[in-house]
Enzyme design. Structure first.
Site, PDB file in Angstrom:
ATOM      1  N   ARG A 135      88.176  48.861  59.081  1.00 26.68           N
ATOM      2  CA  ARG A 135      89.532  48.978  58.516  1.00 26.68           C
ATOM      3  C   ARG A 135      90.118  47.595  58.237  1.00 26.68           C
ATOM      4  O   ARG A 135      89.987  46.668  59.026  1.00 26.68           O
ATOM      5  CB  ARG A 135      90.444  49.714  59.492  1.00 26.68           C
ATOM      6  N   LYS A 181      94.735  59.735  60.699  1.00 28.17           N
ATOM      7  CA  LYS A 181      96.106  60.263  60.784  1.00 28.17           C
ATOM      8  C   LYS A 181      97.035  59.545  59.808  1.00 28.17           C
ATOM      9  O   LYS A 181      97.795  60.180  59.079  1.00 28.17           O
ATOM     10  CB  LYS A 181      96.653  60.104  62.221  1.00 28.17           C
ATOM     11  N   ARG A 217      93.453  44.558  62.256  1.00 30.02           N
ATOM     12  CA  ARG A 217      94.390  44.728  63.372  1.00 30.02           C
ATOM     13  C   ARG A 217      93.828  44.123  64.651  1.00 30.02           C
ATOM     14  O   ARG A 217      92.626  44.218  64.907  1.00 30.02           O
ATOM     15  CB  ARG A 217      94.668  46.227  63.587  1.00 30.02           C
ATOM     16  N   ARG A 257     102.251  61.234  72.264  1.00 34.38           N
ATOM     17  CA  ARG A 257     100.957  60.839  72.828  1.00 34.38           C
ATOM     18  C   ARG A 257     100.839  61.200  74.290  1.00 34.38           C
ATOM     19  O   ARG A 257      99.810  60.965  74.902  1.00 34.38           O
ATOM     20  CB  ARG A 257     100.808  59.322  72.705  1.00 34.38           C
ATOM     21  N   ARG A 268      91.024  52.502  73.797  1.00 32.85           N
ATOM     22  CA  ARG A 268      91.988  53.414  73.146  1.00 32.85           C
ATOM     23  C   ARG A 268      91.462  54.852  73.182  1.00 32.85           C
ATOM     24  O   ARG A 268      92.221  55.807  73.346  1.00 32.85           O
ATOM     25  CB  ARG A 268      92.248  52.959  71.704  1.00 32.85           C
TER      26      ARG A 268
HETATM   27  P1  AP5 Z   1      93.594  55.595  59.574  1.00 34.71           P
HETATM   28  O1  AP5 Z   1      94.189  56.564  58.628  1.00 34.71           O
HETATM   29  O2  AP5 Z   1      94.192  54.259  59.695  1.00 34.71           O
HETATM   30  O3  AP5 Z   1      93.408  56.286  61.021  1.00 34.71           O
HETATM   31  P2  AP5 Z   1      94.447  56.579  62.172  1.00 34.71           P
HETATM   32  O4  AP5 Z   1      94.074  57.863  62.813  1.00 34.71           O
HETATM   33  O5  AP5 Z   1      95.850  56.423  61.684  1.00 34.71           O
HETATM   34  O6  AP5 Z   1      94.046  55.377  63.154  1.00 34.71           O
HETATM   35  P3  AP5 Z   1      94.893  54.453  64.084  1.00 34.71           P
HETATM   36  O7  AP5 Z   1      93.869  53.501  64.675  1.00 34.71           O
HETATM   37  O8  AP5 Z   1      96.058  53.840  63.397  1.00 34.71           O
HETATM   38  O9  AP5 Z   1      95.379  55.455  65.168  1.00 34.71           O
HETATM   39  P4  AP5 Z   1      95.898  55.173  66.558  1.00 34.71           P
HETATM   40  O10 AP5 Z   1      96.553  56.426  66.928  1.00 34.71           O
HETATM   41  O11 AP5 Z   1      94.876  54.664  67.522  1.00 34.71           O
HETATM   42  O12 AP5 Z   1      96.846  53.873  66.344  1.00 34.71           O
HETATM   43  P5  AP5 Z   1      98.400  53.684  66.188  1.00 34.71           P
HETATM   44  O13 AP5 Z   1      98.611  52.699  65.136  1.00 34.71           O
HETATM   45  O14 AP5 Z   1      99.116  54.962  66.139  1.00 34.71           O
HETATM   46  O15 AP5 Z   1      92.038  55.446  59.185  1.00 34.71           O
HETATM   47  C1  AP5 Z   1      91.174  54.567  59.899  1.00 34.71           C
HETATM   48  C2  AP5 Z   1      90.168  53.927  58.906  1.00 34.71           C
HETATM   49  O16 AP5 Z   1      89.319  54.955  58.385  1.00 34.71           O
HETATM   50  C3  AP5 Z   1      90.828  53.269  57.675  1.00 34.71           C
HETATM   51  O17 AP5 Z   1      90.080  52.146  57.306  1.00 34.71           O
HETATM   52  C4  AP5 Z   1      90.746  54.346  56.583  1.00 34.71           C
HETATM   53  O18 AP5 Z   1      90.680  53.771  55.304  1.00 34.71           O
HETATM   54  C5  AP5 Z   1      89.455  55.065  56.953  1.00 34.71           C
HETATM   55  N1  AP5 Z   1      89.494  56.498  56.670  1.00 34.71           N
HETATM   56  C6  AP5 Z   1      90.550  57.347  56.794  1.00 34.71           C
HETATM   57  N2  AP5 Z   1      90.184  58.596  56.464  1.00 34.71           N
HETATM   58  C7  AP5 Z   1      88.861  58.537  56.149  1.00 34.71           C
HETATM   59  C8  AP5 Z   1      87.911  59.511  55.719  1.00 34.71           C
HETATM   60  N3  AP5 Z   1      88.253  60.801  55.594  1.00 34.71           N
HETATM   61  N4  AP5 Z   1      86.640  59.109  55.480  1.00 34.71           N
HETATM   62  C9  AP5 Z   1      86.285  57.805  55.631  1.00 34.71           C
HETATM   63  N5  AP5 Z   1      87.146  56.825  56.006  1.00 34.71           N
HETATM   64  C10 AP5 Z   1      88.422  57.201  56.267  1.00 34.71           C
HETATM   65  O19 AP5 Z   1      98.756  53.023  67.610  1.00 34.71           O
HETATM   66  C11 AP5 Z   1      98.311  51.744  67.960  1.00 34.71           C
HETATM   67  C12 AP5 Z   1      98.821  51.402  69.341  1.00 34.71           C
HETATM   68  O20 AP5 Z   1     100.256  51.421  69.359  1.00 34.71           O
HETATM   69  C13 AP5 Z   1      98.420  52.369  70.475  1.00 34.71           C
HETATM   70  O21 AP5 Z   1      97.130  52.062  70.989  1.00 34.71           O
HETATM   71  C14 AP5 Z   1      99.536  52.120  71.484  1.00 34.71           C
HETATM   72  O22 AP5 Z   1      99.347  50.911  72.180  1.00 34.71           O
HETATM   73  C15 AP5 Z   1     100.754  51.947  70.583  1.00 34.71           C
HETATM   74  N6  AP5 Z   1     101.450  53.221  70.307  1.00 34.71           N
HETATM   75  C16 AP5 Z   1     101.596  53.832  69.092  1.00 34.71           C
HETATM   76  N7  AP5 Z   1     102.287  54.960  69.208  1.00 34.71           N
HETATM   77  C17 AP5 Z   1     102.593  55.077  70.531  1.00 34.71           C
HETATM   78  C18 AP5 Z   1     103.268  56.068  71.275  1.00 34.71           C
HETATM   79  N8  AP5 Z   1     103.764  57.173  70.695  1.00 34.71           N
HETATM   80  N9  AP5 Z   1     103.399  55.879  72.607  1.00 34.71           N
HETATM   81  C19 AP5 Z   1     102.891  54.782  73.222  1.00 34.71           C
HETATM   82  N10 AP5 Z   1     102.222  53.815  72.564  1.00 34.71           N
HETATM   83  C20 AP5 Z   1     102.056  53.966  71.228  1.00 34.71           C
END
Ligand code: AP5
Length: 222
Positions: free
Chosen positions: A132, A18, A165, A93, A176
């Site tokens: 990552r 994402k 991270r 979410r 997660r």
């Molecule tokens: P990446 O692009 O970083 O993936 P992502 O989907 O953004 O992954 P996240 O782990 O950041 O998502 P998430 O929703 O769990 O975490 P968030 O930070 O929002 O890609 C991942 C890896 O794959 C990278 O190394 C990249 O290079 C590689 N990659 C990408 N595309 C690829 C491809 N096509 N092929 C191969 N490799 C590829 O949230 C973290 C925490 O914050 C949550 O758990 C929660 O505690 C809190 N939080 C955040 N938002 C909220 C909310 N709205 N409400 C409540 N809590 C929240």
């Protein structure tokens, strides 16, 4: 000429790509990239009261309470940088967050135009997340195997030392994923029932996935 704002929600399990795709979509359509995860990590790094409260939830793989995230979002949406529209990465979410987003956008005479879902299997998710590495300074994201930095351990853009991270260990990732299935996956049906869900297979390189997303958007973005 008045250009209508475009509001685009990105959905998908942790590690689906994402953040990677949100940056590209924001650049392609001149939108504000809103990543609630990045915002919460910035607050945690600053040790603000919000960041300290959020940190424990994040490191356990739990969702941060809706009201904490809502405050950050509301402020941003009313800022001028959001006027042309936004890519929401990691928000909403929960169904409560979805309702709040609709309310906030309605105040601006806007609504979610399209919800893009990036589908990736669990085994691939684990490989993506555990490999990552992120830049704590400029936010650039790498992968040890598929998108390595030019110099080992160092950010291509700003030379800062890359970090893993705290919530990217395997046990926390599994938690997660559970939380995603329970609280966030139901949003797919909700957006599908409104006719604005577009589903894309995320099992391809980032350029190919970006092409699929653009194609799936169809006429939503001119
Ligand atoms: P990446 O692009 O970083 O993936 P992502 O989907 O953004 O992954 P996240 O782990 O950041 O998502 P998430 O929703 O769990 O975490 P968030 O930070 O929002 O890609 C991942 C890896 O794959 C990278 O190394 C990249 O290079 C590689 N990659 C990408 N595309 C690829 C491809 N096509 N092929 C191969 N490799 C590829 O949230 C973290 C925490 O914050 C949550 O758990 C929660 O505690 C809190 N939080 C955040 N938002 C909220 C909310 N709205 N409400 C409540 N809590 C929240």
């Amino acid at each position: 000429m008045v250009t209508r704002a475009l509001d685009l929600v990105l959905l998908g399990p942790p590690g689906a790509g994402k953040g990677t795709q949100a940056k590209r979509l924001a650049a392609a359509f001149d939108l504000l990239h809103i990543s609630t995860g990045d915002m919460l990590r910035e607050e945690a790094a600053k040790r603000s009261s919000l960041g300290q409260e959020a940190n424990g939830y994040m490191n356990r793989g739990e969702l941060v309470p809706d009201e904490l995230v809502a405050k950050m979002l509301s402020k941003l949406l009313h800022s001028r940088t959001a006027a042309l529209g936004c890519v929401y990465d990691g928000y909403p979410r929960t169904t409560a967050q979805e309702a709040l987003l609709e309310d906030l956008l309605a105040e601006l005479n806007r609504r979610v135009d399209v919800a893009l879902y990036i589908g990736v299997r669990d085994a691939e998710i684990l490989a993506r997340i555990t490999g990552r590495r992120s830049c704590p300074s400029c936010g650039a994201v790498y992968h040890l195997a598929t998108q390595p930095p030019k110099v080992d351990g160092s950010c291509d853009a700003c030379s800062a030392t890359l970090v893993q991270r705290e919530d990217d260990g395997e046990d926390v990732v599994r938690q997660r994923l559970k939380v995603y299935r329970k609280h966030t996956a139901p949003l797919l049906d909700l957006y599908r029932s409104r006719g604005i869900l577009r589903e894309v297979d995320g099992a391809a390189d980032p350029d190919a996935v970006f092409g699929r997303l653009r194609e799936a958007m169809g006429s939503v973005a001119k």
